[in-house]
Design a protein around this motif. Structure first.
Motif, PDB file in Angstrom:
ATOM      1  N   GLY A   1      -2.826   6.532  -1.551  1.00 26.43           N
ATOM      2  CA  GLY A   1      -2.503   5.265  -0.904  1.00 26.43           C
ATOM      3  C   GLY A   1      -3.185   4.068  -1.511  1.00 26.43           C
ATOM      4  N   THR A   2      -4.248   4.303  -2.294  1.00 28.16           N
ATOM      5  CA  THR A   2      -4.931   3.195  -2.969  1.00 28.16           C
ATOM      6  C   THR A   2      -4.567   3.128  -4.451  1.00 28.16           C
ATOM      7  OG1 THR A   2      -6.884   4.563  -3.462  1.00 28.16           O
ATOM      8  CG2 THR A   2      -6.883   3.343  -1.383  1.00 28.16           C
TER       9      THR A   2
ATOM     10  N   ASP B   1       3.774  -0.423  -1.452  1.00 27.40           N
ATOM     11  CA  ASP B   1       2.324  -0.497  -1.635  1.00 27.40           C
ATOM     12  C   ASP B   1       1.604  -0.699  -0.300  1.00 27.40           C
ATOM     13  OD1 ASP B   1       2.411  -0.282  -4.463  1.00 27.40           O
ATOM     14  OD2 ASP B   1       2.914  -2.403  -4.619  1.00 27.40           O
ATOM     15  N   THR B   2       2.080  -1.642   0.498  1.00 21.50           N
ATOM     16  CA  THR B   2       1.398  -1.906   1.767  1.00 21.50           C
ATOM     17  C   THR B   2       1.610  -0.769   2.756  1.00 21.50           C
ATOM     18  OG1 THR B   2       3.298  -3.246   2.506  1.00 21.50           O
ATOM     19  CG2 THR B   2       1.433  -4.418   1.519  1.00 21.50           C
TER      20      THR B   2
ATOM     21  N   PHE C   1      -0.544   2.322   1.776  1.00 16.36           N
ATOM     22  CA  PHE C   1      -1.948   2.213   2.163  1.00 16.36           C
ATOM     23  C   PHE C   1      -2.105   2.393   3.666  1.00 16.36           C
ATOM     24  CE2 PHE C   1      -5.574  -0.305   3.644  1.00 16.36           C
ATOM     25  CZ  PHE C   1      -6.589   0.356   2.977  1.00 16.36           C
TER      26      PHE C   1
ATOM     27  N   CYS D   1      -4.326   5.529   5.653  1.00 12.02           N
ATOM     28  CA  CYS D   1      -5.412   5.322   6.615  1.00 12.02           C
ATOM     29  C   CYS D   1      -5.072   5.904   7.990  1.00 12.02           C
ATOM     30  CB  CYS D   1      -5.730   3.837   6.742  1.00 12.02           C
ATOM     31  SG  CYS D   1      -6.460   3.117   5.255  1.00 12.02           S
TER      32      CYS D   1
ATOM     33  N   ASP E   1      -0.900  -8.198   1.249  1.00 11.72           N
ATOM     34  CA  ASP E   1      -1.681  -6.963   1.261  1.00 11.72           C
ATOM     35  C   ASP E   1      -2.719  -6.979   2.375  1.00 11.72           C
ATOM     36  OD1 ASP E   1      -3.590  -8.741   0.290  1.00 11.72           O
ATOM     37  OD2 ASP E   1      -4.167  -7.508  -1.420  1.00 11.72           O
TER      38      ASP E   1
ATOM     39  N   GLN F   1      -7.298  -2.704   1.626  1.00 14.70           N
ATOM     40  CA  GLN F   1      -6.573  -2.215   0.457  1.00 14.70           C
ATOM     41  C   GLN F   1      -7.164  -2.836  -0.807  1.00 14.70           C
ATOM     42  OE1 GLN F   1      -2.454  -3.448   0.603  1.00 14.70           O
ATOM     43  NE2 GLN F   1      -1.774  -1.715  -0.633  1.00 14.70           N
TER      44      GLN F   1
END
Length: 407
Positions: free
Chosen positions: A61-62, A241-242, A245, A249, A302, A306
């Motif tokens: 995720g990162t 991407d967002t 992440f 989490c 973002d 992140q």
């Protein structure tokens, strides 16, 4: 700060609006928030157990490719004997600096973290966190005019009550209507890249794995002040991407679980007309452009945690398996919106010895595709040394930098 959950959704009052609540920064609200200084805050309850799968999922995720955090066969042959977690992994349990307390209806943007690390997270660890309010400051900003900065300290511990990391997090609170009216970013649009620009970015992203230091020990004696830290690239920022992440989490509530939460805390949620009145959290601007514009941001953007993780990757790629990231400070000064690229780099500012440890301080920054610095910061790394004593703990647990709580 979260209120006690009610036994039934019917006990809440359905005052969820179709747009975000327009809370105001009043003297009364400020007084109530200041009364919490020094008080313990109830922590978020997301992922707590560091299983191998959760650790690898966080790396995914990162965007971190380091085999130390994702390849059990590789990690078994390192000095750790198993996988360890990415340094910013405690974010799966809690995002430091979260603003769910005070100033109801006033939008919060997490803008900074200052981490000090004491030990690694290993498979089987169970993470807990203790949060307390440190300070509240009133400031004047270009984004919304009057704003409030809130500071929270988070202490992450493992199941043995050993300190993993201590973090100062700060969040900027802005009145939503003031942010929109000021329109600081209203003329910014999603960047369009030429074919050549896109190819160069993707080439740098693919090449990152080859620059990971890994098992080749980086000694303190081999570094010099002024040395560059190899650049990493994150972007162009997309919804994947967002959301990736967010999922890494362990976050997300849906359907009846989400509705009950919203009915208990209606000022944190909206009934979005674009979704047929479906309930969404007011942080949905990270994923939905229309709501981002409602709070004065030109597009989806973002998460600060992140971005902090990206900076952690910059340093751990460079330092190698035998070093230890001791401090990471990240101060987001500008939004990173959909389509933006962050070119993240660093330079050694100082090398020195303290309490038997060989240390380097590194100035770090992220610069976007327009050449604008979005995020300055700094890091401190403990490196192996050929000249210092070997009787110090390699994971940095014996070194306390005694960071000032507010800087």
């Amino acid at each position: 700060m979260s209120a006690t959950t009610k036994n039934s959704a019917t006990e809440g009052t359905d005052t969820i609006g179709s747009s975000a609540d327009q809370g105001k920064i009043t003297e009364q609200a400020l007084a109530a928030a200041r009364a919490l200084i020094g008080k313990k805050l109830r922590p978020e309850q997301y992922l707590r157990d560091a299983s191998v799968e959760v650790m690898i999922n966080f790396a995914n995720g990162t965007g971190d490719l380091n085999p130390l955090y994702r390849d059990s066969d590789y990690a078994r042959l390192t000095r750790y004997g198993s996988l360890i977690a990415h340094p910013i992994f405690p974010e799966v349990h809690h995002w430091p600096g979260r603003s769910h307390w005070g100033l109801p209806g006033v939008h919060g943007f997490a803008v900074g973290n200052d981490w000090e690390f004491f030990r690694n997270v290993r498979p089987g660890d169970r993470i807990s966190v203790w949060n307390r309010v440190i300070a509240i400051e009133e400031k004047e900003g270009k984004f919304s005019g009057r704003m409030i900065m809130q500071y929270v300290e988070s202490n992450f511990t493992n199941q043995r009550d050993e300190l993993i990391a201590r973090v100062l997090g700060w969040t900027a609170r802005h009145e939503r209507d003031a942010s929109k009216e000021k329109g600081k970013y209203k003329d910014i649009e999603t960047h369009q890249y030429s074919e050549q620009e896109a190819a160069e970015i993707e080439s740098k992203v693919i090449a990152e794995a080859d620059a990971i230091r890994g098992p080749e020990t980086r000694y303190w004696e081999d570094t010099e002040e002024g040395d560059d830290i190899p650049e990493i690239v994150r972007g162009p920022l997309s919804l994947s991407d967002t959301m990736g992440f967010f999922a890494a989490c362990g976050r997300g509530r849906t359907h009846g679980v989400l509705l009950r939460e919203a009915l208990n805390h209606p000022k944190h949620y909206i009934r979005n007309p674009e979704a047929g009145g479906g309930v969404e959290y007011t942080g949905i601007g990270h994923h939905r452009e229309s709501f981002a514009k409602e709070v004065g941001v030109p597009g989806m953007y973002d998460y600060l945690p992140q971005r902090v993780a990206w900076f952690g990757t910059l340093i751990t790629n460079w330092m190698g398996d035998d070093a230890f990231l001791k401090r990471l400070r990240v101060d987001a000064r500008r939004f990173n919106i959909q389509g933006d690229c962050q070119f993240i780099n660093g330079k050694i500012d100082r090398k020195y010895n303290k309490d038997g440890y060989a240390l380097v301080d590194i100035d770090i920054e992220a610069i976007n595709q327009n050449g604008v610095t979005t995020t300055p910061g700094m890091a401190t790394v403990i490196l192996p040394s050929t000249n210092l004593s070997d009787d110090v703990a390699l994971d940095g647990s014996g070194l306390d930098l005694e960071l000032p709580r507010l800087r």
